[in-house]
Motif scaffolding. Structure first.
Motif, short mmCIF file in Angstrom:
data_model
loop_
_atom_site.label_atom_id
_atom_site.label_comp_id
_atom_site.label_asym_id
_atom_site.label_seq_id
_atom_site.Cartn_x
_atom_site.Cartn_y
_atom_site.Cartn_z
N THR A 81 7.38 96.26 45.05
CA THR A 81 6.06 95.69 44.82
C THR A 81 5.03 96.15 45.84
N THR A 83 2.72 93.96 46.42
CA THR A 83 2.26 92.65 46.87
C THR A 83 3.44 91.83 47.39
N ARG A 84 4.03 92.29 48.46
CA ARG A 84 5.19 91.62 49.06
C ARG A 84 4.90 90.14 49.31
N GLU A 85 3.67 89.82 49.75
CA GLU A 85 3.31 88.44 50.07
C GLU A 85 3.35 87.53 48.85
N ALA A 86 3.31 88.09 47.64
CA ALA A 86 3.36 87.30 46.42
C ALA A 86 4.80 87.03 45.97
N CYS A 87 5.75 87.58 46.67
CA CYS A 87 7.17 87.42 46.31
C CYS A 87 7.74 86.24 47.11
N HIS A 88 7.60 85.05 46.55
CA HIS A 88 8.00 83.83 47.25
C HIS A 88 9.36 83.32 46.77
N SER A 90 13.83 83.73 46.91
CA SER A 90 14.93 84.19 47.74
C SER A 90 16.25 83.91 47.04
N ASP A 98 8.60 97.84 49.45
CA ASP A 98 7.17 98.03 49.25
C ASP A 98 6.87 99.27 48.42
#
Length: 116
Positions: A81, A83-88, A90, A98
């Motif tokens: 992705t 948008t790593r920060e949008a991957c919430h 686990s 990335d």
């Protein structure tokens, strides 16, 4: 045999991922461009491993992956992705890579998570 579900709404990126994974040992592939297509593809042929973008033109990769895992059980996942920060999310067998794609990192992640 290692069946891979590639969830990516950009055809050129999906094709590039498939070429890399084929070199790394993937033996069959399904491609989905939306959350709904991904869930339907997994119902027809459950994947051994999932490669997914996070943001799709229709839905999200994490929502598709969650639905697939709930229906088919634990499945290794590699999110690729921008948008790593949008991957919430686990899961135990999960890697986030990335974009732009680092080919060596993608192949290494695939080989470490893909079932033998």
């Amino acid at each position: 045999m290692c069946h891979v579900l590639v969830i990516e709404d950009d055809f050129l990126i999906a094709d590039h991922i498939i070429q890399l994974i084929e070199r790394a040992g993937g033996t069959s592939f399904d491609q989905a461009a939306s959350q709904e297509e991904a869930i339907d593809a997994a119902r027809l042929r459950p994947p051994s491993i999932i490669m997914s973008d996070v943001n799709l033109s229709a839905g999200t990769g994490p929502a598709a992956v969650e639905a697939i895992i709930l229906e088919h059980g634990p499945t290794p996942v590699i999110f690729v992705t921008g948008t790593r920060e949008a991957c919430h999310v686990s899961w135990p067998s999960m890697v986030v890579l990335d974009k732009p794609i680092n080919e060596q990192a993608l192949i290494a992640a695939f080989q470490s998570l893909a079932p033998a």
